[in-house]
Design a protein around this motif. Sequence first.
Motif, PDB file in Angstrom:
ATOM      1  N   LEU A 154     -16.516 -42.777   1.755  1.00 35.81           N
ATOM      2  CA  LEU A 154     -16.544 -43.836   2.770  1.00 35.81           C
ATOM      3  C   LEU A 154     -15.326 -43.728   3.681  1.00 35.81           C
ATOM      4  N   ARG A 155     -14.192 -43.393   3.095  1.00 36.67           N
ATOM      5  CA  ARG A 155     -12.969 -43.238   3.896  1.00 36.67           C
ATOM      6  C   ARG A 155     -13.076 -42.029   4.820  1.00 36.67           C
ATOM      7  N   MET A 156     -13.625 -40.939   4.325  1.00 37.75           N
ATOM      8  CA  MET A 156     -13.815 -39.761   5.176  1.00 37.75           C
ATOM      9  C   MET A 156     -14.696 -40.115   6.370  1.00 37.75           C
ATOM     10  N   THR A 157     -15.782 -40.837   6.135  1.00 33.87           N
ATOM     11  CA  THR A 157     -16.685 -41.243   7.222  1.00 33.87           C
ATOM     12  C   THR A 157     -15.940 -42.093   8.244  1.00 33.87           C
ATOM     13  N   THR A 158     -15.080 -42.970   7.761  1.00 42.06           N
ATOM     14  CA  THR A 158     -14.301 -43.842   8.652  1.00 42.06           C
ATOM     15  C   THR A 158     -13.331 -43.037   9.509  1.00 42.06           C
ATOM     16  N   LEU A 159     -12.659 -42.073   8.897  1.00 43.00           N
ATOM     17  CA  LEU A 159     -11.728 -41.224   9.644  1.00 43.00           C
ATOM     18  C   LEU A 159     -12.454 -40.453  10.735  1.00 43.00           C
ATOM     19  N   TYR A 160     -13.604 -39.885  10.405  1.00 37.75           N
ATOM     20  CA  TYR A 160     -14.336 -39.094  11.400  1.00 37.75           C
ATOM     21  C   TYR A 160     -14.951 -39.970  12.482  1.00 37.75           C
ATOM     22  N   TYR A 161     -15.275 -41.202  12.157  1.00 30.73           N
ATOM     23  CA  TYR A 161     -15.765 -42.122  13.185  1.00 30.73           C
ATOM     24  C   TYR A 161     -14.691 -42.331  14.254  1.00 30.73           C
ATOM     25  N   HIS A 162     -13.486 -42.632  13.822  1.00 31.86           N
ATOM     26  CA  HIS A 162     -12.397 -42.846  14.776  1.00 31.86           C
ATOM     27  C   HIS A 162     -11.995 -41.544  15.474  1.00 31.86           C
ATOM     28  N   ALA A 163     -12.043 -40.435  14.750  1.00 30.90           N
ATOM     29  CA  ALA A 163     -11.723 -39.146  15.367  1.00 30.90           C
ATOM     30  C   ALA A 163     -12.695 -38.842  16.501  1.00 30.90           C
ATOM     31  N   GLY A 164     -13.965 -39.127  16.273  1.00 29.04           N
ATOM     32  CA  GLY A 164     -14.965 -38.886  17.299  1.00 29.04           C
ATOM     33  C   GLY A 164     -14.788 -39.781  18.511  1.00 29.04           C
ATOM     34  N   LEU A 165     -14.417 -41.029  18.267  1.00 21.07           N
ATOM     35  CA  LEU A 165     -14.219 -41.969  19.369  1.00 21.07           C
ATOM     36  C   LEU A 165     -13.045 -41.581  20.254  1.00 21.07           C
ATOM     37  N   LEU A 166     -11.986 -41.093  19.631  1.00 23.21           N
ATOM     38  CA  LEU A 166     -10.712 -40.926  20.336  1.00 23.21           C
ATOM     39  C   LEU A 166     -10.348 -39.474  20.622  1.00 23.21           C
ATOM     40  N   GLY A 167     -11.210 -38.537  20.240  1.00 24.21           N
ATOM     41  CA  GLY A 167     -10.896 -37.131  20.473  1.00 24.21           C
ATOM     42  C   GLY A 167      -9.743 -36.650  19.624  1.00 24.21           C
ATOM     43  N   LEU A 168      -9.781 -36.975  18.330  1.00 26.31           N
ATOM     44  CA  LEU A 168      -8.709 -36.622  17.410  1.00 26.31           C
ATOM     45  C   LEU A 168      -9.220 -35.688  16.314  1.00 26.31           C
ATOM     46  N   LEU A 169      -8.297 -35.018  15.652  1.00 27.83           N
ATOM     47  CA  LEU A 169      -8.605 -34.209  14.486  1.00 27.83           C
ATOM     48  C   LEU A 169      -8.235 -34.980  13.224  1.00 27.83           C
ATOM     49  N   VAL A 170      -9.046 -34.836  12.184  1.00 29.91           N
ATOM     50  CA  VAL A 170      -8.725 -35.453  10.898  1.00 29.91           C
ATOM     51  C   VAL A 170      -7.762 -34.532  10.150  1.00 29.91           C
ATOM     52  N   ALA A 171      -6.554 -35.022   9.930  1.00 37.53           N
ATOM     53  CA  ALA A 171      -5.540 -34.241   9.227  1.00 37.53           C
ATOM     54  C   ALA A 171      -5.617 -34.517   7.731  1.00 37.53           C
ATOM     55  N   GLY A 172      -5.797 -33.455   6.954  1.00 41.08           N
ATOM     56  CA  GLY A 172      -5.868 -33.600   5.508  1.00 41.08           C
ATOM     57  C   GLY A 172      -4.499 -33.837   4.901  1.00 41.08           C
ATOM     58  N   THR A 173      -4.484 -34.462   3.731  1.00 44.17           N
ATOM     59  CA  THR A 173      -3.227 -34.801   3.074  1.00 44.17           C
ATOM     60  C   THR A 173      -3.055 -34.098   1.729  1.00 44.17           C
ATOM     61  N   GLY A 174      -3.919 -33.133   1.422  1.00 43.72           N
ATOM     62  CA  GLY A 174      -3.837 -32.448   0.137  1.00 43.72           C
ATOM     63  C   GLY A 174      -2.699 -31.447   0.071  1.00 43.72           C
ATOM     64  N   ASN A 175      -2.041 -31.368  -1.092  1.00 44.36           N
ATOM     65  CA  ASN A 175      -1.004 -30.364  -1.298  1.00 44.36           C
ATOM     66  C   ASN A 175      -1.582 -29.160  -2.046  1.00 44.36           C
ATOM     67  N   LYS A 176      -0.768 -28.144  -2.262  1.00 42.99           N
ATOM     68  CA  LYS A 176      -1.244 -26.876  -2.831  1.00 42.99           C
ATOM     69  C   LYS A 176      -1.755 -27.029  -4.263  1.00 42.99           C
ATOM     70  N   VAL A 177      -1.082 -27.844  -5.057  1.00 36.64           N
ATOM     71  CA  VAL A 177      -1.506 -28.021  -6.448  1.00 36.64           C
ATOM     72  C   VAL A 177      -2.873 -28.689  -6.503  1.00 36.64           C
ATOM     73  N   GLU A 178      -3.060 -29.723  -5.689  1.00 32.57           N
ATOM     74  CA  GLU A 178      -4.338 -30.432  -5.656  1.00 32.57           C
ATOM     75  C   GLU A 178      -5.452 -29.561  -5.078  1.00 32.57           C
ATOM     76  N   ASP A 179      -5.181 -28.927  -3.945  1.00 33.61           N
ATOM     77  CA  ASP A 179      -6.234 -28.226  -3.216  1.00 33.61           C
ATOM     78  C   ASP A 179      -6.621 -26.887  -3.819  1.00 33.61           C
ATOM     79  N   PHE A 180      -5.645 -26.166  -4.387  1.00 31.61           N
ATOM     80  CA  PHE A 180      -5.924 -24.808  -4.854  1.00 31.61           C
ATOM     81  C   PHE A 180      -5.584 -24.568  -6.318  1.00 31.61           C
ATOM     82  N   GLY A 181      -5.009 -25.587  -6.966  1.00 31.00           N
ATOM     83  CA  GLY A 181      -4.678 -25.454  -8.383  1.00 31.00           C
ATOM     84  C   GLY A 181      -5.700 -26.128  -9.264  1.00 31.00           C
ATOM     85  N   VAL A 182      -5.710 -27.473  -9.233  1.00 27.15           N
ATOM     86  CA  VAL A 182      -6.604 -28.224 -10.116  1.00 27.15           C
ATOM     87  C   VAL A 182      -7.805 -28.832  -9.394  1.00 27.15           C
TER      88      VAL A 182
END
Length: 262
Positions: free
Chosen positions: A119-147
């Motif tokens: 639901l949060r991802m959908t909300t971020l992309y809704y605002h990104a689409g309205l305002l011409g923005l990119l959704v910046a991810g907040t994951g670090n290396k351990v989260e994204d590529f480790g576990v």
Amino acid sequence: MQTENVVNHIVNWLKDYATKAKVNGFVVGISGGIDSAVTSTLCAKTGLDVLCIEMPIHQAPSHVTRAQEHIAHLKRQFPNVKDTVVNLTPVFEAFKTEVNLDGKQATVDMALANTRARLRMTTLYYHAGLLGLLVAGTGNKVEDFGVGFYTKYGDGGVDLSPIADLLKSEVYTVGKYLDVPKSIIEAAPSDGLFGDARSDEDQIGASYPELEWAMHVTENGKTASDFEGRKREVIDIYLGYNSSNKHKMNPIPVCEIPNNLK
């Protein structure tokens, strides 16, 4: 780590990517944790538009307080930062009335936790689409590529990942350099997906320093059998998550049709 140079490198990378994509800036979901605080600050330093969004869903009060403290701190420093709050609790509750909640409680709880992230991802992309923005991810290396400690198509659904090559310890180093509020630096990491203050360590069974160690030694060919006691346990935990979450970290499988069948 050359912290100042790393910060400048990420900021320049963000600015260059946004310029080439012909967008106005970035939208970042603010959780009250170190990763979103560092990511939003790095985005703010580009001078481009930054929209920080709080998206509470039965959120622990401590998370809300830290998120608000960080946003206020950021807005005092950067005039290009704006913020909004989207209360997703009614949306989440409405969703629950329309789906089947039968089954083992732990399974239902996990499915609903992942629904919060989506639901949060959908909300971020809704605002990104309205305002011409990119959704910046907040994951670090351990989260994204480790576990693989994130929700597929939830907080894993982003346009770009500015801190995904930084270990959690390195994110903290950058956070201190960027003057992230002390309350966030000292808070136990938490994904905030269960409506309480349970930490990532509570869920995973190992701390981030332990996971970083396991990530390092396994990448250098070590296995659990090379260690005893807690170290063996940590490697088993790390490899268990790494294996079961490969579906998040690897490209989506594509069924390729042989030419003779086309």
